[in-house]
Write an enzyme that holds these catalytic residues in place. Structure first.
Site, PDB file in Angstrom:
ATOM      1  N   ASP A  44       0.847  -1.201   0.000  1.00  0.00           N
ATOM      2  CA  ASP A  44       0.000   0.000   0.000  1.00  0.00           C
ATOM      3  C   ASP A  44       0.885   1.256   0.000  1.00  0.00           C
ATOM      4  O   ASP A  44       0.386   2.378  -0.076  1.00  0.00           O
ATOM      5  CB  ASP A  44      -1.016  -0.005   1.147  1.00  0.00           C
ATOM      6  CG  ASP A  44      -0.372  -0.010   2.521  1.00  0.00           C
ATOM      7  OD1 ASP A  44       0.868  -0.143   2.614  1.00  0.00           O
ATOM      8  OD2 ASP A  44      -1.121   0.118   3.512  1.00  0.00           O
ATOM      9  N   SER A  45       2.225   1.046   0.014  1.00  0.00           N
ATOM     10  CA  SER A  45       3.151   2.160  -0.220  1.00  0.00           C
ATOM     11  C   SER A  45       2.907   2.772  -1.588  1.00  0.00           C
ATOM     12  O   SER A  45       3.402   3.861  -1.883  1.00  0.00           O
ATOM     13  CB  SER A  45       4.607   1.677  -0.125  1.00  0.00           C
ATOM     14  OG  SER A  45       4.812   0.536  -0.931  1.00  0.00           O
ATOM     15  N   GLU A 182       9.559  -4.299  10.266  1.00  0.00           N
ATOM     16  CA  GLU A 182       9.955  -3.003   9.694  1.00  0.00           C
ATOM     17  C   GLU A 182      10.491  -2.070  10.775  1.00  0.00           C
ATOM     18  O   GLU A 182       9.839  -1.848  11.812  1.00  0.00           O
ATOM     19  CB  GLU A 182       8.747  -2.350   8.987  1.00  0.00           C
ATOM     20  CG  GLU A 182       9.096  -0.977   8.406  1.00  0.00           C
ATOM     21  CD  GLU A 182       8.114  -0.450   7.380  1.00  0.00           C
ATOM     22  OE1 GLU A 182       7.169  -1.177   6.992  1.00  0.00           O
ATOM     23  OE2 GLU A 182       8.292   0.705   6.961  1.00  0.00           O
TER      24      GLU A 182
HETATM   25  O1  KIV Z   1       3.545  -1.117   1.668  1.00  0.00           O
HETATM   26  C1  KIV Z   1       4.723  -1.501   1.645  1.00  0.00           C
HETATM   27  O2  KIV Z   1       5.483  -1.254   0.703  1.00  0.00           O
HETATM   28  C2  KIV Z   1       5.203  -2.299   2.769  1.00  0.00           C
HETATM   29  C3  KIV Z   1       6.669  -2.615   2.798  1.00  0.00           C
HETATM   30  C4  KIV Z   1       7.434  -1.417   3.171  1.00  0.00           C
HETATM   31  C5  KIV Z   1       6.968  -3.774   3.654  1.00  0.00           C
HETATM   32  O3  KIV Z   1       4.455  -2.642   3.626  1.00  0.00           O
END
Ligand code: KIV
Length: 275
Positions: A44-45, A182
């Site tokens: 969701d990044s 994380e």
């Molecule tokens: O949404 C994302 O990219 C993540 C990663 C940073 C693990 O959760």
């Protein structure tokens, strides 16, 4: 051969490091597959990197399905994990199950990832019980950015570290096949990795984890809004892109592009009849 949850488990047992990257589109997924990456996370990044939001809380199920399906079409042998966005699972087991099902049916996910420990274990149990593998996510969980008061390292005090260890046991017990750690101290991540039977995937958690994940724009130098301390730039693709865009502007302005080799021809006899 398609990589699966078994690939993750075997990698842990054999001490082979698991490689993951985030990705959000077909063509990037194809490149990662050709390079030999084990699994991709449609994180969701994408709210930050693809949609320009300041955090991930506005990301919707539709966003995740749209990008998940595109990645799945280019994934080849990589396993595709799709993130459950904010409020798609926190509201209860029924919502979590229905939304995980949509990510698998419509978003073509082979597994889903969700943030949280003990409090989301009923959701993890229900989703895995329905045959959908779950990757858990502990430490800095960006959907809780407002509760954390910013993106800060987690698990530094004894109490906070114990909580993360308890959560790690809880998500494993609930059926998660792997857990992302994380932004936690490296020694805490190593301790958890040694205690758990399931693989740990680190991001900002040192090199003692069973595998690593990075946001691909971070590792390619393509995203400068916010660059976390742990993000190593493996290539400066952002600079290469900007220079190519500038060359394009110059060649178009100077009438150099398109040249003969990029141009279609028509017979002169046909052309004469058009005047
Ligand atoms: O949404 C994302 O990219 C993540 C990663 C940073 C693990 O959760």
């Amino acid at each position: 051969m398609k990589k699966t949850v078994r690939t993750f488990q075997m990698a842990k047992e054999n001490g082979r490091k698991i490689t993951m990257l985030t990705t959000y589109d077909y063509s990037t997924a194809r490149l990662m597959d050709e390079a030999g990456i084990d699994a991709v996370l449609v994180g969701d990044s994408l709210g930050n990197t693809m949609l320009g939001y300041e955090d991930t809380v506005s990301v919707t199920m539709e966003d995740m399905i749209h990008h998940g399906a595109a990645v799945a079409r280019g994934a080849g042998s990589m396993m595709v994990v799709v993130d459950m966005p904010f409020m798609s699972f926190q509201t209860g087991v029924y919502d979590a199950l229905a939304n995980a099902g949509r990510l698998m049916k419509e978003g073509r996910a082979a597994a889903v990832k969700l943030e949280g420990g003990k409090t989301v274990c009923p959701q993890i149990k229900a989703i895995t019980g329905a045959g959908i593998p779950v990757m858990a996510h502990l430490g800095l969980t960006p959907q809780s950015v407002n509760a954390f008061g910013g993106n800060r390292v987690q698990g530094k005090s004894e109490e906070a570290a114990k909580q993360i260890i308890e959560d790690a046991y809880a998500v494993q017990e609930a059926g998660a096949f792997a857990v992302v750690l994380e932004c936690i101290p490296a020694k805490l991540a190593s301790l958890i990795t040694n205690k758990l039977d399931i693989p740990t995937i680190g991001i900002g958690a040192g090199n003692g984890c069973d595998g690593q994940i990075l946001v691909y724009q971070d590792m390619l130098g393509m995203f400068s809004d916010y660059v976390p301390k742990f993000a190593k730039k493996f290539a400066d693709v952002g600079t290469v892109m900007k220079s190519a865009f500038a060359d394009y502007i110059k060649e178009v302005s100077d009438g150099i592009y398109p040249s003969e080799e990029h141009t279609f021809k028509i017979d002169d006899e046909v052309l004469e009849k058009l005047y």
